[in-house]
Design a protein around this motif. Structure first.
Motif, short mmCIF file in Angstrom:
data_model
loop_
_atom_site.label_atom_id
_atom_site.label_comp_id
_atom_site.label_asym_id
_atom_site.label_seq_id
_atom_site.Cartn_x
_atom_site.Cartn_y
_atom_site.Cartn_z
N ALA A 1 28.16 -13.43 -9.87
CA ALA A 1 28.99 -14.57 -9.48
C ALA A 1 29.96 -14.17 -8.38
O ALA A 1 30.14 -14.90 -7.39
CB ALA A 1 29.75 -15.11 -10.69
N THR A 2 30.56 -13.00 -8.51
CA THR A 2 31.49 -12.52 -7.49
C THR A 2 30.77 -12.31 -6.16
O THR A 2 31.27 -12.71 -5.09
CB THR A 2 32.13 -11.19 -7.94
N ALA A 3 29.59 -11.70 -6.21
CA ALA A 3 28.82 -11.46 -4.99
C ALA A 3 28.40 -12.77 -4.32
O ALA A 3 28.32 -12.85 -3.09
CB ALA A 3 27.59 -10.62 -5.30
N ALA A 4 28.15 -13.79 -5.14
CA ALA A 4 27.72 -15.09 -4.61
C ALA A 4 28.91 -15.95 -4.19
O ALA A 4 28.71 -17.02 -3.59
CB ALA A 4 26.89 -15.82 -5.65
N GLY A 5 30.12 -15.50 -4.52
CA GLY A 5 31.30 -16.30 -4.21
C GLY A 5 31.41 -17.52 -5.09
O GLY A 5 31.89 -18.57 -4.66
N MET A 6 30.97 -17.39 -6.33
CA MET A 6 30.99 -18.50 -7.28
C MET A 6 31.59 -18.05 -8.61
O MET A 6 31.93 -16.88 -8.78
CB MET A 6 29.56 -19.02 -7.54
N SER A 7 31.65 -18.97 -9.53
CA SER A 7 32.10 -18.66 -10.88
C SER A 7 30.89 -18.51 -11.78
O SER A 7 29.77 -18.88 -11.41
CB SER A 7 32.99 -19.79 -11.42
N ILE B 1 26.91 -20.16 -11.79
CA ILE B 1 25.65 -19.44 -11.97
C ILE B 1 24.80 -20.14 -13.03
O ILE B 1 23.61 -20.40 -12.84
CB ILE B 1 25.89 -17.97 -12.38
N ARG B 2 25.42 -20.46 -14.15
CA ARG B 2 24.70 -21.15 -15.23
C ARG B 2 24.25 -22.54 -14.77
O ARG B 2 23.16 -22.99 -15.13
CB ARG B 2 25.58 -21.25 -16.47
N HIS B 3 25.07 -23.19 -13.98
CA HIS B 3 24.77 -24.55 -13.54
C HIS B 3 23.54 -24.57 -12.63
O HIS B 3 22.65 -25.42 -12.78
CB HIS B 3 25.98 -25.13 -12.81
N TYR B 4 23.48 -23.66 -11.69
CA TYR B 4 22.42 -23.69 -10.69
C TYR B 4 21.17 -22.90 -11.08
O TYR B 4 20.08 -23.20 -10.59
CB TYR B 4 22.94 -23.15 -9.35
N VAL B 5 21.32 -21.91 -11.97
CA VAL B 5 20.16 -21.08 -12.33
C VAL B 5 19.88 -21.10 -13.83
O VAL B 5 18.73 -21.07 -14.25
CB VAL B 5 20.34 -19.63 -11.83
N GLY B 6 20.93 -21.11 -14.65
CA GLY B 6 20.72 -21.12 -16.10
C GLY B 6 21.31 -19.90 -16.76
O GLY B 6 22.16 -19.21 -16.19
N ASN B 7 20.86 -19.61 -17.97
CA ASN B 7 21.36 -18.45 -18.70
C ASN B 7 20.78 -17.16 -18.13
O ASN B 7 20.02 -17.19 -17.15
CB ASN B 7 21.08 -18.58 -20.20
N ARG B 8 21.09 -16.03 -18.75
CA ARG B 8 20.65 -14.76 -18.18
C ARG B 8 19.13 -14.63 -18.13
O ARG B 8 18.58 -14.15 -17.14
CB ARG B 8 21.26 -13.58 -18.95
N ASP B 9 18.44 -15.04 -19.18
CA ASP B 9 16.98 -14.97 -19.17
C ASP B 9 16.40 -15.83 -18.05
O ASP B 9 15.46 -15.41 -17.35
CB ASP B 9 16.41 -15.43 -20.51
N GLN B 10 16.95 -17.02 -17.87
CA GLN B 10 16.47 -17.90 -16.81
C GLN B 10 16.79 -17.33 -15.43
O GLN B 10 15.98 -17.45 -14.49
CB GLN B 10 17.10 -19.29 -16.96
#
Length: 205
Positions: A36-42, A46-55
């Protein structure tokens, strides 16, 4: 979820950050916070656009492996079946397989799959698909070649190509790459001869 174009852009941004993180810190060290930090997001983004860790891991695998399939398909497209074999060898042992940052991601994911049955199945699915596609290319060019034999050769080519790519950073002589490609050509020539086809000594290009 917002406009699809924005969602796709943000998803790509997350996956790029995830790839950079895994290449640098490995899979275990690539926490959602770090990505999230590298992407400049929270983390919630990350969960909103991609999902949980497995996803996220599944999406990352698709992100790094799909270009290899696309470039292989492009290398074989619009060619007659008998012209696809030399093109396949050129692809597997050519500059398209040169080392890049995505290789570090792929290797980290494969290492992580040793302890993750779900991820192992996901990765196996991709490599077994690659094996089938290479085997189909072999059978189309050499009609007498059976399924089991073509799959065995496809597996051998995958091991040779990816093993060579893995060792590429080491200071082996440059002749090693040409030598590996020559061995692949010899294997195909022997297979063609076994099934009554005329071996193509010019397959090395």
């Amino acid at each position: 979820m917002g406009r699809p174009s924005l969602a796709a852009e943000r998803r790509k941004q997350v996956l790029k950050a995830a790839a950079q993180s895994v290449a640098r810190y490995g899979l275990a060290g690539s926490t959602q916070e770090r990505i999230a930090t590298a992407a400049g997001m929270s983390r919630s983004h990350i969960r909103h656009y991609v999902g949980n860790r497995d996803q996220l891991i599944d999406a990352l695998w698709d992100h790094v492996i799909t270009p290899y399939f696309d470039s292989m398909h492009a290398a074989l497209a619009d060619r007659a079946p008998d012209a696809r074999l030399p093109a396949l060898v050129d692809y597997l042992f050519g500059p398209q397989m040169a080392r890049n940052e995505d290789d570090l991601v792929i290797e980290s994911l494969i290492t992580g799959a040793m302890h993750d049955v779900r991820l192992r199945g996901r990765i196996y699915e991709s490599y077994s698909r690659l094996e089938r596609e290479i085997a189909e290319t072999i059978r189309a060019a050499i009609p007498g070649c059976g399924s089991a034999e073509s799959l065995q050769h496809a597996y051998a080519f995958i091991c040779m190509a990816f093993g060579h790519s893995t060792l590429a950073p080491l200071p082996f002589p440059g002749s090693r790459q040409a030598g590996m490609k020559a061995i692949a050509v010899q294997m195909l020539a022997a297979l063609e001869a076994d099934h009554g086809a005329v071996p193509r000594g010019s397959a090395a290009g």
